[in-house]
Design a protein around this motif. Structure first.
Motif, PDB file in Angstrom:
ATOM      1  N   UNK A  35      33.931   9.735  39.775  1.00  0.00           N
ATOM      2  CA  UNK A  35      33.328  11.026  39.833  1.00  0.00           C
ATOM      3  C   UNK A  35      32.021  11.017  40.674  1.00  0.00           C
ATOM      4  N   UNK A  36      31.919  12.068  41.653  1.00  0.00           N
ATOM      5  CA  UNK A  36      30.638  11.829  42.536  1.00  0.00           C
ATOM      6  C   UNK A  36      29.653  13.119  41.953  1.00  0.00           C
ATOM      7  N   UNK A  37      28.433  12.967  42.059  1.00  0.00           N
ATOM      8  CA  UNK A  37      27.538  13.877  41.522  1.00  0.00           C
ATOM      9  C   UNK A  37      27.323  15.030  42.518  1.00  0.00           C
ATOM     10  N   UNK A  38      27.070  16.188  41.947  1.00  0.00           N
ATOM     11  CA  UNK A  38      26.675  17.245  42.759  1.00  0.00           C
ATOM     12  C   UNK A  38      25.415  17.960  42.236  1.00  0.00           C
ATOM     13  N   UNK A  39      24.698  18.787  42.865  1.00  0.00           N
ATOM     14  CA  UNK A  39      23.177  19.161  42.487  1.00  0.00           C
ATOM     15  C   UNK A  39      23.301  20.339  41.380  1.00  0.00           C
ATOM     16  N   UNK A  40      24.546  20.914  41.148  1.00  0.00           N
ATOM     17  CA  UNK A  40      24.689  21.700  40.096  1.00  0.00           C
ATOM     18  C   UNK A  40      25.000  21.114  38.785  1.00  0.00           C
ATOM     19  N   UNK A  41      25.194  19.737  38.607  1.00  0.00           N
ATOM     20  CA  UNK A  41      25.484  19.143  37.510  1.00  0.00           C
ATOM     21  C   UNK A  41      26.884  18.889  37.023  1.00  0.00           C
ATOM     22  N   UNK A  42      27.735  19.487  37.893  1.00  0.00           N
ATOM     23  CA  UNK A  42      29.094  19.255  37.662  1.00  0.00           C
ATOM     24  C   UNK A  42      29.821  18.170  38.492  1.00  0.00           C
ATOM     25  N   UNK A  43      30.020  17.143  38.107  1.00  0.00           N
ATOM     26  CA  UNK A  43      30.551  16.106  38.746  1.00  0.00           C
ATOM     27  C   UNK A  43      31.967  16.375  39.602  1.00  0.00           C
ATOM     28  N   UNK A  63      42.072  13.596  27.944  1.00  0.00           N
ATOM     29  CA  UNK A  63      42.572  12.307  28.491  1.00  0.00           C
ATOM     30  C   UNK A  63      41.448  11.539  29.422  1.00  0.00           C
ATOM     31  N   UNK A  64      40.983  12.501  30.377  1.00  0.00           N
ATOM     32  CA  UNK A  64      40.074  11.607  31.334  1.00  0.00           C
ATOM     33  C   UNK A  64      38.753  11.213  30.371  1.00  0.00           C
ATOM     34  N   UNK A  65      38.427  11.909  29.423  1.00  0.00           N
ATOM     35  CA  UNK A  65      37.209  11.482  28.626  1.00  0.00           C
ATOM     36  C   UNK A  65      37.427  10.254  27.694  1.00  0.00           C
ATOM     37  N   UNK A  66      38.885  10.210  27.275  1.00  0.00           N
ATOM     38  CA  UNK A  66      39.099   9.016  26.729  1.00  0.00           C
ATOM     39  C   UNK A  66      39.057   7.821  27.518  1.00  0.00           C
ATOM     40  N   UNK A  67      39.603   7.970  28.806  1.00  0.00           N
ATOM     41  CA  UNK A  67      39.422   6.910  29.740  1.00  0.00           C
ATOM     42  C   UNK A  67      38.137   6.606  30.210  1.00  0.00           C
ATOM     43  N   UNK A  68      37.305   7.378  30.102  1.00  0.00           N
ATOM     44  CA  UNK A  68      35.750   7.203  30.398  1.00  0.00           C
ATOM     45  C   UNK A  68      35.122   6.624  29.398  1.00  0.00           C
ATOM     46  N   UNK A  69      35.699   6.275  28.008  1.00  0.00           N
ATOM     47  CA  UNK A  69      35.098   5.672  27.132  1.00  0.00           C
ATOM     48  C   UNK A  69      34.246   6.537  26.168  1.00  0.00           C
ATOM     49  N   UNK A  70      34.559   7.990  26.205  1.00  0.00           N
ATOM     50  CA  UNK A  70      34.042   8.873  25.450  1.00  0.00           C
ATOM     51  C   UNK A  70      34.222   9.039  23.988  1.00  0.00           C
ATOM     52  N   UNK A  71      33.306   9.225  23.167  1.00  0.00           N
ATOM     53  CA  UNK A  71      33.446   8.993  21.643  1.00  0.00           C
ATOM     54  C   UNK A  71      34.438  10.225  21.098  1.00  0.00           C
ATOM     55  N   UNK A  72      35.038   9.822  19.848  1.00  0.00           N
ATOM     56  CA  UNK A  72      36.020  10.993  19.424  1.00  0.00           C
ATOM     57  C   UNK A  72      35.345  12.294  19.270  1.00  0.00           C
ATOM     58  N   UNK A  78      36.261  14.520  55.195  1.00  0.00           N
ATOM     59  CA  UNK A  78      35.115  13.377  54.471  1.00  0.00           C
ATOM     60  C   UNK A  78      34.241  13.882  53.861  1.00  0.00           C
ATOM     61  N   UNK A  79      33.934  13.420  52.631  1.00  0.00           N
ATOM     62  CA  UNK A  79      32.961  14.147  51.671  1.00  0.00           C
ATOM     63  C   UNK A  79      32.103  12.664  51.329  1.00  0.00           C
ATOM     64  N   UNK A  80      30.560  12.988  51.306  1.00  0.00           N
ATOM     65  CA  UNK A  80      29.795  12.007  50.968  1.00  0.00           C
ATOM     66  C   UNK A  80      29.094  12.372  49.695  1.00  0.00           C
ATOM     67  N   UNK A  81      28.748  11.253  48.991  1.00  0.00           N
ATOM     68  CA  UNK A  81      28.177  11.727  47.451  1.00  0.00           C
ATOM     69  C   UNK A  81      27.683  10.262  46.790  1.00  0.00           C
ATOM     70  N   UNK A  82      27.188  10.543  45.543  1.00  0.00           N
ATOM     71  CA  UNK A  82      26.864   9.371  44.816  1.00  0.00           C
ATOM     72  C   UNK A  82      27.863   9.183  43.573  1.00  0.00           C
ATOM     73  N   UNK A  83      28.158   8.081  43.364  1.00  0.00           N
ATOM     74  CA  UNK A  83      29.369   7.560  42.049  1.00  0.00           C
ATOM     75  C   UNK A  83      28.486   7.903  40.838  1.00  0.00           C
ATOM     76  N   UNK A  84      28.995   8.569  40.014  1.00  0.00           N
ATOM     77  CA  UNK A  84      28.287   8.830  38.619  1.00  0.00           C
ATOM     78  C   UNK A  84      29.165   8.511  37.592  1.00  0.00           C
ATOM     79  N   UNK A  85      30.390   8.022  37.782  1.00  0.00           N
ATOM     80  CA  UNK A  85      31.268   7.581  36.636  1.00  0.00           C
ATOM     81  C   UNK A  85      32.665   7.000  37.342  1.00  0.00           C
ATOM     82  N   UNK A  86      33.245   6.376  36.487  1.00  0.00           N
ATOM     83  CA  UNK A  86      34.550   5.342  37.101  1.00  0.00           C
ATOM     84  C   UNK A  86      35.187   5.282  35.882  1.00  0.00           C
ATOM     85  N   UNK A  87      36.561   5.423  36.028  1.00  0.00           N
ATOM     86  CA  UNK A  87      37.453   5.219  34.789  1.00  0.00           C
ATOM     87  C   UNK A  87      36.934   3.586  34.215  1.00  0.00           C
ATOM     88  N   UNK A  88      37.073   3.620  33.081  1.00  0.00           N
ATOM     89  CA  UNK A  88      36.605   2.361  32.582  1.00  0.00           C
ATOM     90  C   UNK A  88      37.808   1.408  32.044  1.00  0.00           C
TER      91      UNK A  88
END
Length: 157
Positions: free
Chosen positions: A77-85, A124-133, A60-70
């Motif tokens: 995605x769960x946050x990490x202190x190093x900035x890489x979710x 693919x993940x970026x497109x699913x997350x609603x990122x710009x072209x 088990x891992x605990x963390x804060x959700x910072x992103x979800x597939x739109x």
């Protein structure tokens, strides 16, 4: 009579289909997938230490959700202190996350490992997350990061 029976069958089919795809909004105590508890969960810092000594962590891992597939909540995605979710996907796409899970603290049960994600998959993940072209076009290198294949998710708060 035949039309009435076909109409009733269509309504029943629609109701059953909708009931199977409805996603329960996130709130403290809500579970998705396999029912789990919050005990003995590692935070993301402890997970990094564990994965530096072993290639896989099953637990088990605990963390804060910072992103979800739109599109349909097929990853989060769960946050990490190093900035890489940390990417969290769900075993056999058996369940999905609601959009309101962002900002919630969760416990995820499953298998974590360090993996390399291809440029194609990152786009693919970026497109699913609603990122710009433009943001998608800037992805040009594969990325090594932690990923989790989750059997269950529990919203803690």
């Amino acid at each position: 009579m035949k039309k009435l029976i076909l109409f009733a069958a269509g309504v029943c089919f629609s109701v059953i289909t909708y009931a199977q795809t409805a996603i329960v909004p996130a709130g403290a105590g809500v579970s998705y997938g396999k029912t789990i508890t919050a005990d003995n969960a590692l935070n993301t810092e402890a997970l990094n230490i564990t994965l530096s000594q072993d290639s896989v962590y099953d637990g088990k891992i605990t963390g804060t959700v910072v992103e979800v597939c739109k599109k349909k909540g097929c990853f989060m995605k769960i946050a990490q202190e190093n900035g890489a979710p940390i990417m969290v996907q769900f075993t056999d796409y058996a369940y999905f996350m609601p959009q309101n899970i962002i900002g919630k603290t969760v416990v995820v049960a499953g298998k974590a490992k360090v993996k390399e994600t291809s440029v194609e998959r990152l786009k693919h993940y970026a497109a699913d997350a609603g990122k710009s072209k433009e943001e998608i076009a800037m992805i040009s290198q594969p990325k090594k990061d932690i990923s989790i294949m989750a059997d269950g998710v529990l919203v803690v708060k």
